[in-house]
Design an enzyme around this catalytic site. Structure first.
Site, PDB file in Angstrom:
ATOM      1  N   ILE B  85     141.947 130.490 -57.415  1.00 21.16           N
ATOM      2  CA  ILE B  85     140.614 129.996 -57.768  1.00 21.16           C
ATOM      3  C   ILE B  85     139.537 130.614 -56.873  1.00 21.16           C
ATOM      4  CG2 ILE B  85     140.743 127.905 -56.324  1.00 21.16           C
ATOM      5  CD1 ILE B  85     139.071 128.333 -59.815  1.00 21.16           C
ATOM      6  N   GLU B 143     141.932 120.778 -60.763  1.00 20.06           N
ATOM      7  CA  GLU B 143     142.707 119.878 -59.903  1.00 20.06           C
ATOM      8  C   GLU B 143     143.859 120.593 -59.224  1.00 20.06           C
ATOM      9  OE1 GLU B 143     145.887 119.920 -61.153  1.00 20.06           O
ATOM     10  OE2 GLU B 143     144.950 121.045 -62.795  1.00 20.06           O
ATOM     11  N   GLY B 285     146.302 125.595 -63.433  1.00 24.50           N
ATOM     12  CA  GLY B 285     145.402 124.555 -62.944  1.00 24.50           C
ATOM     13  C   GLY B 285     144.423 125.137 -61.937  1.00 24.50           C
ATOM     14  N   GLU B 286     143.977 124.316 -60.956  1.00 18.22           N
ATOM     15  CA  GLU B 286     143.006 124.766 -59.936  1.00 18.22           C
ATOM     16  C   GLU B 286     141.656 125.112 -60.556  1.00 18.22           C
ATOM     17  OE1 GLU B 286     144.229 128.225 -57.770  1.00 18.22           O
ATOM     18  OE2 GLU B 286     146.170 127.406 -57.186  1.00 18.22           O
ATOM     19  N   ALA B 287     141.396 124.757 -61.788  1.00 12.22           N
ATOM     20  CA  ALA B 287     140.205 125.178 -62.526  1.00 12.22           C
ATOM     21  C   ALA B 287     140.237 126.655 -62.913  1.00 12.22           C
ATOM     22  CB  ALA B 287     138.903 124.872 -61.769  1.00 12.22           C
TER      23      ALA B 287
END
Lengths: 318, 318
Positions: B85, B143, B285-287
């Site tokens: 990210i 998240e 994930g992690e945006a």
């Protein structure tokens, strides 16, 4: 591709702080960039976009929703910064060059004669090769030319078979009887030139146009120059597909930025075994689909080069 | 949405120098941005990304391929700039903030008790609202939390029905017997809490986690703050879907950046009537999926605001 650079990328990828495979296509794109740039880590720092413009004799047959004069008007719009591609290049940090190819001399109507003489074809192809040889770490290709979906459809029909209706779509907005007329023009062109053509490049000369010839040339130049290529929509991909028809593997250093709404594009993509990076219902050309995909390639290179490894970050591996 | 801003965008769109509809989804995204920013022309100049992190009691049940300690290790990796990210935000010009939510206090094992007490839930939700209220013209949410696909699957099952197997996927890499065990945990959680829950937000409290509660809060805060939202993958979208279950239309100011490989995500997208902007096989994930899509929204705003009209450019209309 450069085997050493690709192997270095393949060795680094599983050490990065993420579950294996969790970056999906960004992982395979990083390896692809490394291989075709011949460099590890790969980078996307100096991307260029070249839009080739040409005029078409078949425009006089009423195959487009816009008059042929729009080609030169849009080239002026590109030069003044007012077109979609200008905004996309600026937003995505891509240098833009517009190459107008003899706009005062449209190609011949391909239902009556080859679109281009051999010398004309070679001049356009060479203009493309020169663009492909310029410094860049990624090259987006696109086109502008009223009536050039008609050329692309005739070329695709001649190269890959099927029916004229398979390859003929609305382009800038042709429907109903005009669309049927467009398919007739496409069928007539392919029927006239397939028997006489010597190979796929000769079909590109007979049915394409200067901007299509230049795109094929740029794909070749970029390959020689170790510059990976992002192809745009139907016209751009059909032009490049002539190289694939000539030599399978000729487009291995190319990805396709976006799957166009122009129906022939998906058919060409299937033929080439290419899956476009984006699918956002664009059908504009101008390299718009290629340049919209540049951030994906930049993201792939950035993750690969910049992420910490499990060991560096002190993160527990699975 | 702001009707005046959206109407102004709708009036400008057909005057721009391109065939009608040729920019496809970029056109509708420009209208959507204008409406939810309450501004014409819309812009994407100060996008933010917030990654919320939380720990989960169910991690002790062996539902993840990674140990629970990885949550805090990855937060450190985010803070040091080493995660995917970080590279994606830097490449795409997005400001990143990481909000760790009581990592030393995992949620309760939801097969035994509600994951969060009411006060814990409200504190996490409020942390999200505060993030949503900060200045930005676009907000990406994501998240980090070992075992949180298990929470998301239990929440989705409780909200939308079906079977535990419908919503349970490999997450970071769980297969075979461990995947069956994960589905059993998901089923047990939903079976325990559905009969007792008062509404969709109460299900979020009982089956979610702090980072899921914060995501829902951030979606609400951004709505009040006129900031359009880009949701990420399965966990992020499942958390936001609790708002949709409570109030249809609650996610109208949200788009989904990327369709995850985690199988439950496509099912949530169908339920929400959302079509993700990208489909690149990510499942991190992690945006990451949200931030990878930011250039598409920037491109939409840039084309809408910057393109010349037919009249300005002297281009002949169709």
């Amino acid at each position: 591709p450069d085997q050493a650079a690709q192997a270095a990328a393949a060795a680094r990828e599983p050490t990065l702080t993420k579950p294996p495979g969790a970056l999906g296509r960004l992982e395979s794109l990083a390896l692809w960039l490394a291989g075709w740039q011949g460099r590890h880590p790969p980078q996307v720092e100096t991307p260029r976009c070249v839009v080739f413009a040409g005029n078409h004799g078949v425009a006089a047959l009423g195959v487009s929703a816009f008059p042929a004069a729009v080609t030169v008007q849009m080239v002026l719009n590109f030069e003044r910064g007012g077109a979609a591609i200008n905004q996309l290049c600026r937003a995505n940090g891509v240098a833009l060059e517009v190459v107008a190819l003899d706009l005062d001399t449209p190609t011949a109507d391909f239902t009556q004669a080859p679109a281009l003489e051999e010398a004309e074809f070679l001049a356009a192809f060479r203009a493309g090769v020169e663009q492909g040889l310029r410094p860049a770490d990624l090259l987006c290709l696109g086109e502008m030319g009223i009536a050039n979906t008609t050329s692309a459809a005739a070329l695709a029909l001649a190269l890959f078979g099927g029916t004229a209706e398979d390859w003929t779509g609305p382009g800038t907005g042709v429907h109903g009887a005009a669309l049927s007329r467009k398919a007739e023009v496409v069928a007539a062109g392919a029927a006239r030139h397939v028997p006489e053509a010597s190979d796929a490049l000769d079909l590109l000369r007979r049915l394409g146009g200067r901007e299509l010839a230049a795109i094929a040339g740029a794909v070749v130049g970029a390959r020689l120059n170790r510059v990976p290529v992002v192809l745009d929509g139907f016209i751009c991909t059909a032009a490049a597909a002539a190289l694939h028809a000539l030599v399978p593997g000729a487009l291995d250093h190319c990805v396709v930025g976006h799957a166009s709404q122009e129906p022939g594009h998906r058919r060409v993509l299937d033929t080439l075994g290419q899956q476009a990076l984006l699918d956002l219902d664009l059908r504009l050309g101008e390299a718009s689909g290629a340049v919209t995909a540049v951030p994906i390639l930049r993201a792939a290179a950035a993750c690969h080069a910049g992420m910490a490894t499990f060991a560096e970050a002190g993160v527990s591996d699975a």
